[in-house]
Scaffold this motif. Structure first.
Motif, PDB file in Angstrom:
ATOM      1  N   TYR A 118      31.799  47.066  37.542  1.00 25.95           N
ATOM      2  CA  TYR A 118      32.686  47.146  36.411  1.00 25.95           C
ATOM      3  C   TYR A 118      32.186  46.380  35.489  1.00 25.95           C
ATOM      4  CZ  TYR A 118      36.487  49.288  39.305  1.00 25.95           C
ATOM      5  OH  TYR A 118      37.195  50.244  40.349  1.00 25.95           O
ATOM      6  N   GLN A 120      33.892  44.332  31.844  1.00 23.34           N
ATOM      7  CA  GLN A 120      34.904  44.107  30.742  1.00 23.34           C
ATOM      8  C   GLN A 120      34.589  43.444  29.651  1.00 23.34           C
ATOM      9  OE1 GLN A 120      38.023  40.826  31.449  1.00 23.34           O
ATOM     10  NE2 GLN A 120      39.800  42.369  31.060  1.00 23.34           N
ATOM     11  N   GLN A 156      39.329  44.040  26.126  1.00 22.73           N
ATOM     12  CA  GLN A 156      39.198  45.570  26.821  1.00 22.73           C
ATOM     13  C   GLN A 156      39.652  45.477  28.213  1.00 22.73           C
ATOM     14  OE1 GLN A 156      38.668  48.215  24.372  1.00 22.73           O
ATOM     15  NE2 GLN A 156      38.459  46.677  23.193  1.00 22.73           N
ATOM     16  N   SER A 157      39.733  46.902  28.572  1.00 23.17           N
ATOM     17  CA  SER A 157      39.978  47.045  30.234  1.00 23.17           C
ATOM     18  C   SER A 157      39.031  46.889  30.923  1.00 23.17           C
ATOM     19  CB  SER A 157      40.757  48.472  30.299  1.00 23.17           C
ATOM     20  OG  SER A 157      42.022  48.354  29.757  1.00 23.17           O
ATOM     21  N   LEU A 158      39.096  46.561  32.173  1.00 23.17           N
ATOM     22  CA  LEU A 158      38.094  46.727  33.252  1.00 23.17           C
ATOM     23  C   LEU A 158      37.655  48.040  33.319  1.00 23.17           C
ATOM     24  CD1 LEU A 158      36.582  44.572  35.161  1.00 23.17           C
ATOM     25  CD2 LEU A 158      38.246  44.829  36.616  1.00 23.17           C
ATOM     26  N   LEU A 196      34.978  50.984  34.983  1.00 20.60           N
ATOM     27  CA  LEU A 196      34.044  51.243  35.753  1.00 20.60           C
ATOM     28  C   LEU A 196      32.700  51.842  35.104  1.00 20.60           C
ATOM     29  CD1 LEU A 196      33.413  51.633  38.968  1.00 20.60           C
ATOM     30  CD2 LEU A 196      34.107  54.041  38.609  1.00 20.60           C
ATOM     31  N   GLU A 222      29.683  56.775  35.163  1.00 18.49           N
ATOM     32  CA  GLU A 222      30.826  57.129  34.616  1.00 18.49           C
ATOM     33  C   GLU A 222      30.450  57.636  33.213  1.00 18.49           C
ATOM     34  OE1 GLU A 222      34.068  57.492  36.154  1.00 18.49           O
ATOM     35  OE2 GLU A 222      32.564  57.105  37.790  1.00 18.49           O
ATOM     36  N   ILE A 233      32.102  40.420  31.036  1.00 20.31           N
ATOM     37  CA  ILE A 233      32.311  40.117  32.398  1.00 20.31           C
ATOM     38  C   ILE A 233      31.859  41.397  33.298  1.00 20.31           C
ATOM     39  CG2 ILE A 233      33.626  39.261  34.148  1.00 20.31           C
ATOM     40  CD1 ILE A 233      35.375  37.789  32.206  1.00 20.31           C
ATOM     41  N   LEU A 268      31.625  42.797  37.134  1.00 16.73           N
ATOM     42  CA  LEU A 268      32.107  42.680  38.165  1.00 16.73           C
ATOM     43  C   LEU A 268      31.523  43.723  39.261  1.00 16.73           C
ATOM     44  CD1 LEU A 268      35.836  42.125  37.303  1.00 16.73           C
ATOM     45  CD2 LEU A 268      34.301  40.401  38.684  1.00 16.73           C
ATOM     46  N   ARG A 275      29.399  36.065  33.955  1.00 14.53           N
ATOM     47  CA  ARG A 275      29.937  36.174  32.365  1.00 14.53           C
ATOM     48  C   ARG A 275      28.631  36.040  31.408  1.00 14.53           C
ATOM     49  NH1 ARG A 275      33.367  35.045  35.599  1.00 14.53           N
ATOM     50  NH2 ARG A 275      35.458  34.963  35.141  1.00 14.53           N
ATOM     51  N   TRP A 289      44.259  37.821  37.987  1.00 15.88           N
ATOM     52  CA  TRP A 289      42.894  37.289  37.695  1.00 15.88           C
ATOM     53  C   TRP A 289      42.936  36.134  37.221  1.00 15.88           C
ATOM     54  CZ3 TRP A 289      38.940  40.709  34.342  1.00 15.88           C
ATOM     55  CH2 TRP A 289      37.827  40.292  34.657  1.00 15.88           C
ATOM     56  N   PHE A 310      39.210  53.445  40.236  1.00 14.68           N
ATOM     57  CA  PHE A 310      40.521  52.807  39.715  1.00 14.68           C
ATOM     58  C   PHE A 310      40.325  53.076  38.207  1.00 14.68           C
ATOM     59  CE2 PHE A 310      41.862  49.720  43.122  1.00 14.68           C
ATOM     60  CZ  PHE A 310      41.806  50.815  44.190  1.00 14.68           C
ATOM     61  N   PHE A 354      42.029  50.833  35.261  1.00 10.76           N
ATOM     62  CA  PHE A 354      42.693  49.656  34.887  1.00 10.76           C
ATOM     63  C   PHE A 354      43.110  49.802  33.433  1.00 10.76           C
ATOM     64  CE2 PHE A 354      41.658  46.692  38.443  1.00 10.76           C
ATOM     65  CZ  PHE A 354      40.573  47.236  38.859  1.00 10.76           C
ATOM     66  N   GLY A 355      44.320  48.889  33.341  1.00  8.31           N
ATOM     67  CA  GLY A 355      44.780  48.925  32.093  1.00  8.31           C
ATOM     68  C   GLY A 355      44.314  47.671  31.738  1.00  8.31           C
ATOM     69  N   PRO A 356      44.451  47.075  30.428  1.00  5.52           N
ATOM     70  CA  PRO A 356      43.943  46.001  29.624  1.00  5.52           C
ATOM     71  C   PRO A 356      44.561  44.570  30.029  1.00  5.52           C
ATOM     72  CG  PRO A 356      45.620  46.906  28.223  1.00  5.52           C
ATOM     73  CD  PRO A 356      45.471  47.853  29.391  1.00  5.52           C
TER      74      PRO A 356
END
Lengths: 117, 111
Positions: free
Chosen positions: A35, A37, A41-43, A45, A58, A90, A92, A113, B38, B99, B101-103
Motif C-alpha cells: 500500500y 499513503q 490521501q487514503s491508504l 493498494l 491496481e 508512507i 506499507l 516513510r 493507526w 480493501f 480505505f477511507g482517508p
C-alpha cells in the motif's frame, strides 16, 4: 497473529534514484499486499504480491515503476523506481490475518516513510 | 471502484469527552467493513470487522455500529484518553479481493 518486519523504516532519497523496501513475515502467507499513503490521501493498494507468479497491480500502478519480488512465502520487496517528489509517501506491506482473505483483518508492517528531495 | 469516505477529517477533544466519527461506503454489494487505529510511527491495528447490518461491536471504551442498507458505520470512543490519539481508518472489504480505505479521521485528545 503474524509479525511483520518492514525496512527501512524511513529514508530520504534523491530524485531519480530507486529504493527497495523489504517485508519479512514470521509465517508463510499466500498473499502479501503493498500500500501507499500519500500526504492527505487514503491508504491505497499498489499491488498484490503472489508467490510464484507476477504481482497483480491496481489501476494507476505499473510494474516498471513499482517492481515487486516474492521469492518465497515469507518475504517480498517493493522497489520505487526513478523517484520523484510525488513518490513521497508512507509505504506499507500487509498480510491477511488468518490466511484466508475473506472477512479477515490485515496485519501491517510499521511502514516505510519515504521523502524525495 | 468503491468510494469510502470518512468524516470529520480531524478532531480535537478534551480528555474525558466522548466522541464519534463516521465512515460511509457504497451499500450495494457490501461484504465487510474494517476499522483500524493507526498511531504515528506504528502499524495500523485492527479494531473491528463488521459484516451484518445492525452489528455493534465493542472493545473497551471503543465501539462501532454498522448500517449496511444506508452504507455507514459509526465509531464511538467513550471517555477519550490521550492514548486514543491516532488516525482511525475504515476500509470496505471488496469481496476479499482487496480493501478500499477511507482517508481516515485524525483524533487528538488533549490532556
Amino acid at each position: 497473529s503474524a509479525v511483520i518486519s518492514q525496512k527501512p523504516s524511513r529514508d530520504i532519497c534523491q530524485r531519480g534514484t530507486s529504493l527497495t523496501i523489504q517485508c519479512q513475515v514470521d509465517s508463510q502467507v499466500t498473499m502479501m499486499f503493498w500500500y501507499r499513503q500519500q500526504p492527505g490521501q487514503s491508504l491505497t493498494l499498489i499491488a498484490t504480491a503472489n508467490q510464484g507468479s507476477e504481482a497483480t497491480y491496481e489501476s494507476g500502478f505499473v510494474i516498471d515503476k513499482f517492481p515487486i519480488s516474492r521469492p518465497n512465502l515469507t518475504f517480498s520487496t517493493l522497489t520505487v523506481s526513478n523517484m520523484s517528489p510525488e513518490d513521497s509517501s508512507i509505504y506499507l506491506c500487509s498480510v491477511p490475518a488468518e490466511g484466508a482473505i475473506s472477512n479477515q483483518p490485515q496485519h501491517f508492517g510499521d511502514g516505510t516513510r519515504l521523502s524525495i528531495l | 471502484i468503491l468510494n469510502v469516505e470518512q468524516s470529520p477529517q480531524s478532531l480535537h477533544v478534551q480528555e474525558g469527552d466522548s466522541t464519534n466519527f463516521t465512515c460511509s461506503f457504497p451499500s450495494s454489494n457490501f461484504y465487510a467493513l474494517h476499522w483500524y487505529r493507526w498511531e504515528t510511527a506504528k502499524s495500523p491495528e485492527a479494531l473491528f470487522v463488521m459484516t451484518l447490518n445492525g452489528d455493534e461491536k465493542k472493545k473497551g471504551r471503543i465501539s462501532a455500529t454498522l448500517n449496511t442498507k444506508e452504507g455507514y458505520s459509526y465509531l464511538y470512543i467513550k471517555g477519550s484518553q490521550p492514548e486514543d490519539s491516532a488516525t482511525y481508518l475504515c476500509a470496505s472489504d471488496n469481496y476479499g479481493q482487496n480493501f478500499v480505505f477511507g482517508p481516515g479521521t485524525r483524533l487528538s485528545v488533549l490532556p
